[in-house]
Scaffold this motif. Structure first.
Motif, PDB file in Angstrom:
ATOM      1  N   THR A  69       0.852  -1.182   0.000  1.00 41.38           N
ATOM      2  CA  THR A  69       0.000   0.000   0.000  1.00 41.38           C
ATOM      3  C   THR A  69       0.889   1.235   0.000  1.00 41.38           C
ATOM      4  O   THR A  69       1.652   1.448   0.942  1.00 41.38           O
ATOM      5  N   GLY A  70       0.856   1.964  -1.078  1.00 36.03           N
ATOM      6  CA  GLY A  70       1.755   3.119  -1.214  1.00 36.03           C
ATOM      7  C   GLY A  70       3.191   2.634  -1.186  1.00 36.03           C
ATOM      8  O   GLY A  70       3.587   1.787  -1.979  1.00 36.03           O
ATOM      9  N   THR A  71       3.962   3.143  -0.233  1.00 32.31           N
ATOM     10  CA  THR A  71       5.358   2.725  -0.089  1.00 32.31           C
ATOM     11  C   THR A  71       5.547   1.758   1.076  1.00 32.31           C
ATOM     12  O   THR A  71       6.666   1.506   1.496  1.00 32.31           O
ATOM     13  N   SER A  72       4.447   1.221   1.609  1.00 34.11           N
ATOM     14  CA  SER A  72       4.509   0.317   2.760  1.00 34.11           C
ATOM     15  C   SER A  72       4.135  -1.099   2.357  1.00 34.11           C
ATOM     16  O   SER A  72       3.394  -1.316   1.402  1.00 34.11           O
ATOM     17  N   ARG A  73       4.669  -2.044   3.135  1.00 34.15           N
ATOM     18  CA  ARG A  73       4.352  -3.463   2.928  1.00 34.15           C
ATOM     19  C   ARG A  73       3.890  -4.069   4.237  1.00 34.15           C
ATOM     20  O   ARG A  73       4.501  -3.843   5.285  1.00 34.15           O
ATOM     21  N   ILE A  74       2.843  -4.850   4.161  1.00 36.63           N
ATOM     22  CA  ILE A  74       2.342  -5.611   5.302  1.00 36.63           C
ATOM     23  C   ILE A  74       2.633  -7.073   4.985  1.00 36.63           C
ATOM     24  O   ILE A  74       2.152  -7.605   3.981  1.00 36.63           O
ATOM     25  N   ILE A  85      -0.507 -11.052  10.917  1.00 35.87           N
ATOM     26  CA  ILE A  85       0.420 -10.032  10.432  1.00 35.87           C
ATOM     27  C   ILE A  85       1.756 -10.285  11.132  1.00 35.87           C
ATOM     28  O   ILE A  85       1.810 -10.361  12.349  1.00 35.87           O
ATOM     29  N   VAL A  86       2.821 -10.438  10.358  1.00 31.19           N
ATOM     30  CA  VAL A  86       4.118 -10.747  10.957  1.00 31.19           C
ATOM     31  C   VAL A  86       5.107  -9.598  10.901  1.00 31.19           C
ATOM     32  O   VAL A  86       6.055  -9.557  11.680  1.00 31.19           O
ATOM     33  N   ASP A  87       4.896  -8.643   9.988  1.00 27.70           N
ATOM     34  CA  ASP A  87       5.845  -7.535   9.906  1.00 27.70           C
ATOM     35  C   ASP A  87       5.231  -6.381   9.121  1.00 27.70           C
ATOM     36  O   ASP A  87       4.290  -6.570   8.346  1.00 27.70           O
ATOM     37  N   PHE A  88       5.787  -5.216   9.357  1.00 29.61           N
ATOM     38  CA  PHE A  88       5.396  -4.005   8.646  1.00 29.61           C
ATOM     39  C   PHE A  88       6.669  -3.334   8.161  1.00 29.61           C
ATOM     40  O   PHE A  88       7.628  -3.206   8.917  1.00 29.61           O
ATOM     41  N   LYS A  89       6.689  -2.960   6.907  1.00 34.38           N
ATOM     42  CA  LYS A  89       7.810  -2.229   6.341  1.00 34.38           C
ATOM     43  C   LYS A  89       7.277  -0.910   5.812  1.00 34.38           C
ATOM     44  O   LYS A  89       6.430  -0.898   4.909  1.00 34.38           O
ATOM     45  N   GLY A  90       7.720   0.183   6.380  1.00 37.70           N
ATOM     46  CA  GLY A  90       7.209   1.490   5.966  1.00 37.70           C
ATOM     47  C   GLY A  90       8.237   2.259   5.176  1.00 37.70           C
ATOM     48  O   GLY A  90       9.433   2.171   5.424  1.00 37.70           O
ATOM     49  N   GLY A  91       7.763   3.013   4.203  1.00 38.34           N
ATOM     50  CA  GLY A  91       8.640   3.865   3.416  1.00 38.34           C
ATOM     51  C   GLY A  91       9.733   3.092   2.734  1.00 38.34           C
ATOM     52  O   GLY A  91       9.477   2.117   2.050  1.00 38.34           O
TER      53      GLY A  91
END
Length: 94
Positions: A69-74, A85-91
Motif C-alpha cells: 500500500t503506497g510505499t509500505s508493505r504488510i 500479520i508478521v511484519d510491517f515495512k514502511g517507506g
C-alpha cells in the motif's frame, strides 16, 4: 469466507512509530496514513490469498504474503481462518 486478523503488539508499535515519524512533518497526513494502513489491513479479512507471496517466503517457505500500500508493505500468513500479520515495512525500509 471471512478471516480473523491478528496484529501482534510489536507490529502495531512499528505502525505507530512510522505514523509518528510522518507526523514530524505533517500531523494531518500521519493521521490519514494511520487510518489508511488499518483500513488496508482490514481488507485482508476478505480473500487474503489475493496477495502474492513475498520474496521472504523463498527463505521461510510457509506462505508469507505481502500487501503493498503506497510505499509500505504488510507481511502476513494465513493460518486456517486467521490472517497473522508478521511484519510491517514502511517507506524505504526493506
Amino acid at each position: 469466507m471471512s478471516y480473523n486478523i491478528e496484529i501482534p503488539e510489536r507490529v502495531a508499535m512499528q505502525i505507530k512509530e512510522h505514523a509518528l515519524y510522518i507526523a514530524k512533518d505533517k500531523s494531518s497526513v500521519a493521521l490519514q496514513w494511520y487510518d489508511d494502513i488499518y483500513n488496508k489491513i482490514s481488507t485482508l479479512s476478505d480473500f487474503p490469498l489475493r496477495c502474492p507471496l513475498a520474496i521472504e517466503d523463498k527463505h521461510l517457505g510457509f506462505g508469507i504474503r505481502h500487501l503493498i500500500t503506497g510505499t509500505s508493505r504488510i507481511l502476513f500468513y494465513v493460518d486456517n481462518k486467521t490472517v497473522v500479520i508478521v511484519d510491517f515495512k514502511g517507506g524505504g525500509q526493506r
